[in-house]
Scaffold this motif. Structure first.
Motif, PDB file in Angstrom:
ATOM      1  N   SER A 188      52.904  33.293  39.540  1.00 19.58           N
ATOM      2  CA  SER A 188      52.088  34.419  39.046  1.00 19.58           C
ATOM      3  C   SER A 188      51.403  35.112  40.212  1.00 19.58           C
ATOM      4  CB  SER A 188      51.036  33.932  38.045  1.00 19.58           C
ATOM      5  OG  SER A 188      50.068  33.129  38.680  1.00 19.58           O
TER       6      SER A 188
ATOM      7  N   ASP B 239      48.186  37.954  40.687  1.00 22.96           N
ATOM      8  CA  ASP B 239      47.090  38.602  39.956  1.00 22.96           C
ATOM      9  C   ASP B 239      46.319  39.503  40.911  1.00 22.96           C
ATOM     10  OD1 ASP B 239      45.293  38.531  37.381  1.00 22.96           O
ATOM     11  OD2 ASP B 239      43.920  38.342  39.078  1.00 22.96           O
TER      12      ASP B 239
ATOM     13  N   SER C 187      43.034  42.123  40.996  1.00 23.87           N
ATOM     14  CA  SER C 187      41.870  42.506  40.189  1.00 23.87           C
ATOM     15  C   SER C 187      40.848  43.249  41.047  1.00 23.87           C
ATOM     16  CB  SER C 187      41.202  41.268  39.567  1.00 23.87           C
ATOM     17  OG  SER C 187      40.726  40.387  40.570  1.00 23.87           O
TER      18      SER C 187
ATOM     19  N   GLU D   2      42.598  45.017  36.089  1.00 24.86           N
ATOM     20  CA  GLU D   2      43.414  43.848  36.434  1.00 24.86           C
ATOM     21  C   GLU D   2      44.876  44.125  36.106  1.00 24.86           C
ATOM     22  OE1 GLU D   2      43.434  39.032  35.677  1.00 24.86           O
ATOM     23  OE2 GLU D   2      43.001  40.372  33.989  1.00 24.86           O
TER      24      GLU D   2
ATOM     25  N   GLN E  74      48.506  41.685  36.279  1.00 27.52           N
ATOM     26  CA  GLN E  74      49.017  40.343  36.532  1.00 27.52           C
ATOM     27  C   GLN E  74      50.453  40.229  36.049  1.00 27.52           C
ATOM     28  OE1 GLN E  74      47.834  36.775  34.074  1.00 27.52           O
ATOM     29  NE2 GLN E  74      46.716  36.236  35.963  1.00 27.52           N
TER      30      GLN E  74
ATOM     31  N   GLU F  57      40.781  33.436  31.918  1.00 23.96           N
ATOM     32  CA  GLU F  57      41.217  33.712  33.297  1.00 23.96           C
ATOM     33  C   GLU F  57      40.244  33.077  34.275  1.00 23.96           C
ATOM     34  OE1 GLU F  57      41.764  37.819  34.108  1.00 23.96           O
ATOM     35  OE2 GLU F  57      43.116  38.161  32.414  1.00 23.96           O
TER      36      GLU F  57
ATOM     37  N   ARG G 272      39.562  33.683  38.408  1.00 27.70           N
ATOM     38  CA  ARG G 272      39.972  34.485  39.555  1.00 27.70           C
ATOM     39  C   ARG G 272      38.986  34.356  40.705  1.00 27.70           C
ATOM     40  NH1 ARG G 272      38.469  40.334  36.709  1.00 27.70           N
ATOM     41  NH2 ARG G 272      40.124  40.005  35.184  1.00 27.70           N
TER      42      ARG G 272
END
Length: 341
Positions: free
Chosen positions: A139, A141, A143, A171, A173, A332, A334
């Motif tokens: 993954s 991500d 943000s 965001e 992802q 989530e 982060r």
């Protein structure tokens, strides 16, 4: 010149009383005189100040003596006090009495600095995150977070404040090559202190979420709150109000909900460079019992150099009225690099 210098020296000896009358706009001069009072008493000395209702005189026994003009019968030469002053100090004209010009000794008075009116203050924060996980599930991500805060104390009550907080979150992802998050949300909250402990607020928000099938949404609502705990290193606020939300959804009818909003926000400065900020809001549906949504966000910030920080954020949203085929719960975790200004 000597007469002006004597007037200056004698006015200084007149103390606070003379200074107060000067500030009130009364003419000033220095002249020796003997005052004959209607009671039969006499007062001799230097005339320092003369106004429409009273005279200030100074002598060796008293720095300043206030004598009502109505109690003075005459001066040492038998003339009324106004005529006496006019005759001996005629020249530069200043209104001592509606019909009486007078020569005066000018005294410089330091200006009094007026207190400055309270000013508003802006603060800002930007956080940028990039998280990549390579495992059985890959993954990426991306943000971003922007926060702008404006705070201003009231002119009439500096311990009470008007505040405005604007937040923008975005965001994107991907998980195993599939889009798993794509949203932008913004909200603006204005609140104003009513008392030292209570305040009112108005909240407005808007945005979209592709994964949650929300093409467009907005919410707004008023409410009130209390500063439950308010210290330099720990602040806790509780709020309650109403919330109206409209969502334009894909493949289903638009959703309109009226909810009760119950929320709290907490800021804890654990040590000088470590801070925890946490927000929680619960929205029970006021029209459909058992339906609700909630949002939770907690950020731990570590300031490592000047205005730079490392941040770890946990988020959780839950909505019983999510669009068909969408997961009701979203969690989530982060990390991000932050800059305050």
């Amino acid at each position: 010149m000597m007469q002006k210098k004597q007037g200056f020296q004698m006015a200084l000896r007149s103390g606070l009383v003379g200074g107060s009358l000067l500030l009130a706009g009364l003419p000033v001069f220095a002249q020796s005189a003997v005052l004959h009072l209607k009671s039969g008493d006499q007062i001799s000395g230097q005339i320092i100040l003369v106004g429409t209702n009273q005279m200030i005189i100074s002598n060796a026994w008293a720095g300043s003596i206030s004598v009502p003009l109505a109690e003075i019968a005459q001066c040492d030469d038998g003339k009324p006090v106004i005529a006496h002053a006019n005759e001996q100090l005629a020249g530069n004209e200043v209104k001592l009495h509606p019909s009486a010009p007078l020569k005066v000794a000018v005294i410089a008075v330091p200006s009094i600095k007026q207190p400055e009116k309270p000013k508003g203050k802006w603060n800002g924060e930007v956080r940028l995150g990039l998280d990549t996980i390579v495992s059985t599930t890959d993954s990426q991500d991306y943000s971003g977070h922007l926060k702008l805060t404006y705070e201003r104390p009231y002119d009439t009550s500096p311990k009470k404040y008007f505040r405005n907080v604007f937040n923008l979150d975005a965001e994107y992802q991907k998980t195993d090559g599939t889009e798993s998050s794509d949203h932008v949300f913004a909200n603006n909250k204005s609140d104003f202190d009513i008392t030292a402990k209570s305040y009112g607020y108005m909240l407005f928000g808007t945005g979209y979420d592709e994964v949650q099938k929300i093409k467009y949404q907005y919410q707004l609502g008023p409410g009130a709150g209390i500063h439950l705990i308010k210290h330099d290193n720990f602040v806790l606020n509780l709020e309650s109000g109403l919330d109206y939300q409209y969502q334009n959804l894909e493949d289903t009818a638009d959703l309109r909900t009226v909810s009760v909003r119950m929320a709290q926000d907490l800021t804890w400065k654990i040590v000088d460079n470590l801070k925890l900020v946490q927000n929680f809001a619960l929205y029970p549906d006021a029209e459909h019992f058992g339906e609700f949504r909630n949002s939770f966000e907690s950020t731990l910030s570590y300031g490592f150099w000047k205005n730079l920080s490392l941040n770890l954020t946990a988020l959780n949203d839950y909505n019983t009225e999510a669009a068909p085929g969408v997961n009701r719960n979203r969690f989530e975790l982060r990390s991000s690099l932050g800059v305050t200004f």
